[in-house]
Design an enzyme around this catalytic site. Structure first.
Site, PDB file in Angstrom:
ATOM      1  N   HIS A 119       0.827  -1.210   0.000  1.00  0.00           N
ATOM      2  CA  HIS A 119       0.000   0.000   0.000  1.00  0.00           C
ATOM      3  C   HIS A 119       0.856   1.253   0.000  1.00  0.00           C
ATOM      4  O   HIS A 119       1.919   1.310   0.611  1.00  0.00           O
ATOM      5  CB  HIS A 119      -1.019  -0.002   1.140  1.00  0.00           C
ATOM      6  CG  HIS A 119      -0.489   0.248   2.521  1.00  0.00           C
ATOM      7  ND1 HIS A 119      -0.416   1.509   3.077  1.00  0.00           N
ATOM      8  CD2 HIS A 119      -0.068  -0.600   3.484  1.00  0.00           C
ATOM      9  CE1 HIS A 119       0.030   1.419   4.334  1.00  0.00           C
ATOM     10  NE2 HIS A 119       0.260   0.146   4.601  1.00  0.00           N
ATOM     11  N   GLU A 165      -5.418   1.588   1.985  1.00  0.00           N
ATOM     12  CA  GLU A 165      -5.233   0.400   2.833  1.00  0.00           C
ATOM     13  C   GLU A 165      -5.588   0.741   4.271  1.00  0.00           C
ATOM     14  O   GLU A 165      -6.202  -0.043   4.984  1.00  0.00           O
ATOM     15  CB  GLU A 165      -3.784  -0.092   2.748  1.00  0.00           C
ATOM     16  CG  GLU A 165      -3.538  -1.441   3.447  1.00  0.00           C
ATOM     17  CD  GLU A 165      -3.049  -1.334   4.881  1.00  0.00           C
ATOM     18  OE1 GLU A 165      -2.831  -2.376   5.506  1.00  0.00           O
ATOM     19  OE2 GLU A 165      -2.900  -0.199   5.399  1.00  0.00           O
ATOM     20  N   GLU A 166      -5.186   1.948   4.665  1.00  0.00           N
ATOM     21  CA  GLU A 166      -5.354   2.345   6.062  1.00  0.00           C
ATOM     22  C   GLU A 166      -6.820   2.576   6.436  1.00  0.00           C
ATOM     23  O   GLU A 166      -7.155   2.711   7.603  1.00  0.00           O
ATOM     24  CB  GLU A 166      -4.523   3.606   6.358  1.00  0.00           C
ATOM     25  CG  GLU A 166      -3.017   3.436   6.127  1.00  0.00           C
ATOM     26  CD  GLU A 166      -2.335   2.534   7.151  1.00  0.00           C
ATOM     27  OE1 GLU A 166      -3.027   1.918   7.981  1.00  0.00           O
ATOM     28  OE2 GLU A 166      -1.088   2.446   7.101  1.00  0.00           O
ATOM     29  N   ASP A 194       4.435  -4.864   3.215  1.00  0.00           N
ATOM     30  CA  ASP A 194       3.858  -3.797   4.028  1.00  0.00           C
ATOM     31  C   ASP A 194       4.704  -3.690   5.298  1.00  0.00           C
ATOM     32  O   ASP A 194       4.633  -4.557   6.161  1.00  0.00           O
ATOM     33  CB  ASP A 194       2.398  -4.175   4.368  1.00  0.00           C
ATOM     34  CG  ASP A 194       1.658  -3.069   5.113  1.00  0.00           C
ATOM     35  OD1 ASP A 194       2.272  -2.018   5.378  1.00  0.00           O
ATOM     36  OD2 ASP A 194       0.473  -3.281   5.429  1.00  0.00           O
ATOM     37  N   HIS A 286       1.996   4.349  12.847  1.00  0.00           N
ATOM     38  CA  HIS A 286       0.809   5.202  12.731  1.00  0.00           C
ATOM     39  C   HIS A 286       0.933   6.527  13.482  1.00  0.00           C
ATOM     40  O   HIS A 286      -0.063   7.130  13.867  1.00  0.00           O
ATOM     41  CB  HIS A 286      -0.462   4.446  13.165  1.00  0.00           C
ATOM     42  CG  HIS A 286      -0.907   3.463  12.132  1.00  0.00           C
ATOM     43  ND1 HIS A 286      -2.073   2.752  12.217  1.00  0.00           N
ATOM     44  CD2 HIS A 286      -0.316   3.100  10.964  1.00  0.00           C
ATOM     45  CE1 HIS A 286      -2.187   1.969  11.153  1.00  0.00           C
ATOM     46  NE2 HIS A 286      -1.130   2.154  10.385  1.00  0.00           N
TER      47      HIS A 286
HETATM   48  N1  DPN Z   1      -1.229  -3.278   7.494  1.00  0.00           N
HETATM   49  C1  DPN Z   1      -0.286  -2.516   8.252  1.00  0.00           C
HETATM   50  C2  DPN Z   1      -0.821  -1.159   8.374  1.00  0.00           C
HETATM   51  O1  DPN Z   1      -0.844  -0.561   7.370  1.00  0.00           O
HETATM   52  O2  DPN Z   1      -1.215  -0.677   9.412  1.00  0.00           O
HETATM   53  C3  DPN Z   1       0.207  -3.139   9.481  1.00  0.00           C
HETATM   54  C4  DPN Z   1       0.567  -4.532   9.290  1.00  0.00           C
HETATM   55  C5  DPN Z   1       1.266  -4.937   8.174  1.00  0.00           C
HETATM   56  C6  DPN Z   1       0.203  -5.446  10.220  1.00  0.00           C
HETATM   57  C7  DPN Z   1       1.550  -6.262   7.989  1.00  0.00           C
HETATM   58  C8  DPN Z   1       0.504  -6.779  10.051  1.00  0.00           C
HETATM   59  C9  DPN Z   1       1.182  -7.178   8.913  1.00  0.00           C
HETATM   60 ZN    ZN Z   2      -0.603   1.215   8.525  1.00  0.00          ZN
END
Ligand code: DPN
Ligand code: ZN
Ligand code: CA
Length: 435
Positions: A119, A165-166, A194, A286
């Site tokens: 993303h 994605e977020e 990611d 974040h």
């Molecule tokens: N998906 C991620 C995010 O953008 O907050 C965090 C994440 C990535 C968590 C990969 C687990 C595995």
């Molecule tokens: Zn994130």
């Protein structure tokens, strides 16, 4: 005879690959290509661009914000310059337009696609350099390296940079849900990246058994580079937390790499990986502090190389076969003390020219010590192949190798011949480019 200048040495950087015009090019035997090293400096340069984009756009690259659009524009233009076929898919989420960027590397079996993605959006709280500038930049550099090396895999390569994605995996879900069923079945594997530069990193590989369509082949391909460099990995169950989830739901085999987010590193993990136990893998996850300072460059480097290693092995590339050959056999007279050009228009060659572009030259002349000969790339960059050497010899014939890897292949190339000494004259008989 005129003013004869004898320059006894070849100019630096020019390789006389074959002295005879008729010498056949030697083709390397087919073999599986090892993945090239991915330049950490280049990945960092892409990350710096994303950081600047955030800085110049209110501090983030979030869905619906100008920093997101600028991120898409940046990545897309780099891919276009390298010869990718790109498209931007838009969708609506939360009252704002979001975008996915899809890039196809021309060639390979389009009914057997290996797709890789991550993303591109950040949260609105910060610039999102580890989450997920890291995966976005690593993928970009891997894609550019595919082009630079003119990798010709058996499978077709596709790359995706996902929006929103977020906000709940919105962009990748939109992409998968809008794929026609036939096209969906052509995607034989999806690799997700990611967060691959966490400041207190772990080395996690998505577990093939922890997800509905986990693939042991994809998992092993992603583990292979770490085994080579002696870095232990752990399997992790990322569940539905990133963009592989939509692909998994569609029954597409998935895998991925991850260096950790908000979870704290254990003592055992700090023992084997270094870093700080009892501290989050990414304590700026974040947050506004997810900046360039929030990247572990060793982790970023290792993961970028692991991505390339997986893609090169899974795509089953072989040694680049000889590409097409272009020739302009039209005679061009070379009057005394003048400059002439002969064009070759190249089309249908994906990406950049090779690092060893073979330039065949047959110039008939009564004194080649008069001649300055350059190959001009489509953008006008000059590569000198002859500069008034050769003493009292006459014709200039042979195959010269130039490093044209930074040049887009398609376009009009020119052989420019300058006669710089009085009296002797000649003709460009023919010349050629072997891609
Ligand atoms: N998906 C991620 C995010 O953008 O907050 C965090 C994440 C990535 C968590 C990969 C687990 C595995
Ligand atoms: Zn994130
Ligand atoms: Ca002359």
């Amino acid at each position: 005879m005129g003013n004869r200048v004898t320059i006894p040495t070849l100019s630096a950087g020019i390789v006389l690959a074959g002295l005879l015009w008729s010498a056949p090019a030697t083709a390397a035997p087919p073999e599986t290509l090892a993945a090239p090293d991915i330049s950490l400096a280049n990945v960092q340069a892409h990350l710096n661009q994303l950081q600047s984009i955030a800085t110049n756009n209110g501090g983030n690259r979030a869905h619906g914000r100008p920093g997101y659009q600028a991120s898409i524009d940046f990545i897309r233009s780099r891919l276009n310059d390298a010869g990718y076929t790109t498209s931007v898919q838009s969708f609506t989420s939360n009252g704002a337009t979001g975008f996915n960027l899809i890039a196809d590397w021309p060639g390979g079996d389009t009914s057997n696609i290996l797709m890789s993605g991550g993303h591109l959006d950040s949260v609105s709280a910060g610039p999102g350099i580890n989450d997920n500038g890291s995966g976005s930049s690593g993928l970009l550099e891997v894609a550019l390296t595919v082009a630079r090396t003119n990798f010709q895999p058996q499978r077709h390569l596709r790359f995706g940079w996902w929006g929103a994605e977020e906000l709940g995996l919105v962009g990748s879900t939109f992409y998968v849900n809008n794929l026609p069923a036939a096209e969906r079945s052509r995607i034989r594997g999806y690799l997700n990246f990611d967060m691959i530069g966490s400041p207190n990193p772990g080395y996690f590989v998505y577990s093939s058994s922890g997800q509905p369509t986990g693939s042991i082949n994809l998992q092993r391909a992603l583990e292979a580079h770490f085994a080579t460099i002696g870095v232990p990995t752990e399997l992790t169950n990322v569940g539905g937390r990133s963009d592989h989830a939509a692909f998994a739901r569609a029954g597409i085999p998935t895998g991925g790499l991850f260096t950790g987010a908000e979870v704290t590193k254990t003592a055992a993990q700090a023992q084997k990986w270094g870093g700080s136990s009892g501290v989050a893998f990414d304590r700026c996850y974040h947050r506004s502090c997810d900046t360039m300072a929030n990247i572990n460059t060793t982790a970023l480097d290792r993961n970028a190389d692991a991505i390339a290693n997986a893609i090169w092995s899974l795509a089953a590339g072989s040694t680049t076969p000889p590409g097409p050959r272009f020739e302009n056999p039209t005679d061009v007279p070379i009057p005394d003390l003048s400059t002439v050009e002969s064009p070759i228009t190249v089309s249908g060659v994906a990406g950049n020219a090779p690092a060893a572009l073979a330039v065949g030259v047959d110039i008939r002349h009564t004194f080649r010590g008069d001649l300055v000969v350059d190959v001009l790339a489509p953008d006008g960059t000059a590569y000198n192949i002859h500069n008034r050497i050769g003493g009292s010899a006459d014709n200039l014939t042979g195959t010269f190798t130039i490093n044209a890897a930074s040049e887009v292949a398609n376009g009009t190339w020119r052989l420019r011949v300058r006669d710089a000494g009085p009296q002797d004259i000649g003709t460009i008989n023919t010349w050629s480019l072997q891609f």
